[in-house]
Design a protein around this motif. Structure first.
Motif, PDB file in Angstrom:
ATOM      1  N   VAL A  24      11.919 -28.436  -6.219  1.00 30.64           N
ATOM      2  CA  VAL A  24      12.738 -27.273  -6.576  1.00 30.64           C
ATOM      3  C   VAL A  24      12.536 -26.918  -8.050  1.00 30.64           C
ATOM      4  O   VAL A  24      12.315 -25.754  -8.411  1.00 30.64           O
ATOM      5  N   GLY A  25      12.619 -27.917  -8.920  1.00 32.63           N
ATOM      6  CA  GLY A  25      12.442 -27.662 -10.345  1.00 32.63           C
ATOM      7  C   GLY A  25      11.088 -27.065 -10.665  1.00 32.63           C
ATOM      8  O   GLY A  25      10.982 -26.104 -11.450  1.00 32.63           O
ATOM      9  N   GLY A  67      15.267 -36.890  -1.028  1.00 37.34           N
ATOM     10  CA  GLY A  67      16.062 -36.026  -1.903  1.00 37.34           C
ATOM     11  C   GLY A  67      15.476 -35.911  -3.294  1.00 37.34           C
ATOM     12  O   GLY A  67      15.550 -34.850  -3.932  1.00 37.34           O
ATOM     13  N   ASP A  68      14.863 -36.978  -3.772  1.00 35.42           N
ATOM     14  CA  ASP A  68      14.250 -36.970  -5.102  1.00 35.42           C
ATOM     15  C   ASP A  68      13.030 -36.044  -5.130  1.00 35.42           C
ATOM     16  O   ASP A  68      12.833 -35.273  -6.077  1.00 35.42           O
ATOM     17  N   VAL A  69      12.207 -36.138  -4.082  1.00 32.26           N
ATOM     18  CA  VAL A  69      11.026 -35.281  -3.980  1.00 32.26           C
ATOM     19  C   VAL A  69      11.455 -33.821  -3.857  1.00 32.26           C
ATOM     20  O   VAL A  69      10.867 -32.928  -4.488  1.00 32.26           O
ATOM     21  N   ALA A 105      10.468 -26.051  -1.465  1.00 35.48           N
ATOM     22  CA  ALA A 105      10.651 -27.488  -1.676  1.00 35.48           C
ATOM     23  C   ALA A 105      10.946 -28.216  -0.373  1.00 35.48           C
ATOM     24  O   ALA A 105      10.458 -29.332  -0.141  1.00 35.48           O
ATOM     25  N   ALA A 106      11.746 -27.599   0.488  1.00 35.02           N
ATOM     26  CA  ALA A 106      12.067 -28.227   1.771  1.00 35.02           C
ATOM     27  C   ALA A 106      10.819 -28.421   2.612  1.00 35.02           C
ATOM     28  O   ALA A 106      10.671 -29.446   3.307  1.00 35.02           O
ATOM     29  N   VAL A 154      19.725 -21.896   3.405  1.00 30.48           N
ATOM     30  CA  VAL A 154      18.310 -22.035   3.755  1.00 30.48           C
ATOM     31  C   VAL A 154      18.210 -23.129   4.808  1.00 30.48           C
ATOM     32  O   VAL A 154      18.660 -24.256   4.580  1.00 30.48           O
ATOM     33  N   THR A 155      17.655 -22.799   5.953  1.00 31.88           N
ATOM     34  CA  THR A 155      17.510 -23.780   7.030  1.00 31.88           C
ATOM     35  C   THR A 155      16.205 -24.543   6.850  1.00 31.88           C
ATOM     36  O   THR A 155      15.124 -23.943   6.897  1.00 31.88           O
ATOM     37  N   PRO A 156      16.281 -25.849   6.606  1.00 30.12           N
ATOM     38  CA  PRO A 156      15.043 -26.618   6.388  1.00 30.12           C
ATOM     39  C   PRO A 156      14.313 -26.869   7.702  1.00 30.12           C
ATOM     40  O   PRO A 156      14.923 -26.936   8.765  1.00 30.12           O
ATOM     41  N   ARG A 157      13.002 -27.001   7.604  1.00 30.18           N
ATOM     42  CA  ARG A 157      12.214 -27.399   8.772  1.00 30.18           C
ATOM     43  C   ARG A 157      12.513 -28.869   9.068  1.00 30.18           C
ATOM     44  O   ARG A 157      12.546 -29.702   8.162  1.00 30.18           O
TER      45      ARG A 157
END
Length: 264
Positions: A229-230, A222-224, A246-247, A208-211
């Motif tokens: 994701v969860g 990373g925590d957010v 999530a990204a 998955v390519t993040p924006r």
């Protein structure tokens, strides 16, 4: 309900000011801002409370300890250099509330026992961000944070679906953890800055390519991401779609979270 387990921290900023931090705080605030009830299970001294925002949907169960874990952070992302000055100790294993939809195990300094995995209700989405489980530091005096191999007991404890989320730089330190998670019906999600995110499930591997989001301060990103994701998985999204959502959410949520955190 989103439940995060791990140490609240005090983060020393480059200008000397202090700000509350920790995976559980950033994850809990992300859940709160997305309209979810959020609960943090932690161990810290009372001094951290003056640095916490007061939000109606966020509750905290704090085991009292003589000190609060304190980090000094310099740099960003892969260039971040950390020093650990104080350690609050272990967060005791406890019962997880039956209505927990997401249990996020977010250690920052080896404060969790693998027994936490077994505490999650059967239908709960369990997210493990193991970066804190592979950290090492001079325990007697505090000092620079380095890496150590993951305790194999964590891999052995995965006997149910667990979503393991970590950075590419940590992959070499976690042993069979990711493989065990995938084999048990969970997922292994590996981030690498602005590069594509790898999502592995049983019989599938996709990217998955993040924006690309320009963040002045990426502390907690990373925590957010892991919390989002969860929450997306708990809503029924497939892992690939949950990662994509999530990204996108990080760029919106992280600046809002940082604006909520007072400094002293």
């Amino acid at each position: 309900m989103y439940v995060a387990v791990g140490q609240l921290t005090i983060d020393r900023l480059p200008d000397g000011r202090r700000r509350a931090g920790g995976t559980v705080l950033f994850g809990g605030l992300a859940a709160d801002l997305r309209g979810q009830d959020a609960h943090i299970v932690t161990a810290a001294a009372p001094d951290v409370e003056a640095l916490l925002p007061d939000l109606p949907n966020l509750t905290i169960a704090r085991a009292d300890t003589p000190t609060t874990t304190e980090f000094v952070n310099r740099g960003t992302d892969r260039e971040r250099v950390q020093e650990l000055r104080d350690w609050a100790g272990m967060v005791p294993v406890g019962q997880v509330q039956p209505r927990t939809t997401v249990l996020h195990l977010g250690p920052v300094a080896r404060e969790l026992d693998p027994g936490w995995i077994a505490e999650a209700p059967a239908e709960t989405v369990v997210v493990l961000t193991p970066q804190g489980l592979v950290r090492e530091w001079p325990h007697a005096t505090g000092g620079p944070v380095t890496h150590r191999l993951l305790d194999p007991a964590w891999s052995t404890a995965i006997d149910r679906p667990v979503v393991v989320i970590l950075g590419a730089g940590e992959l070499a330190w976690v042993g069979e953890l990711g493989e065990r998670a995938v084999a048990a019906g969970g997922a292994l999600i590996v981030t690498d800055g602005h590069r594509p995110i790898t999502v592995r499930t049983r019989g599938s591997a996709v990217e998955v390519t993040p924006r690309v989001v320009d963040l002045a301060d990426d502390t907690g990103a990373g925590d957010v991401f892991a919390a989002a994701v969860g929450l997306a998985l708990a809503e029924g999204l497939a892992p690939r779609d949950a990662v994509a959502e999530a990204a996108l959410a990080v760029g919106d949520l992280l600046p809002r979270i940082q604006a909520l955190l007072p400094t002293a």
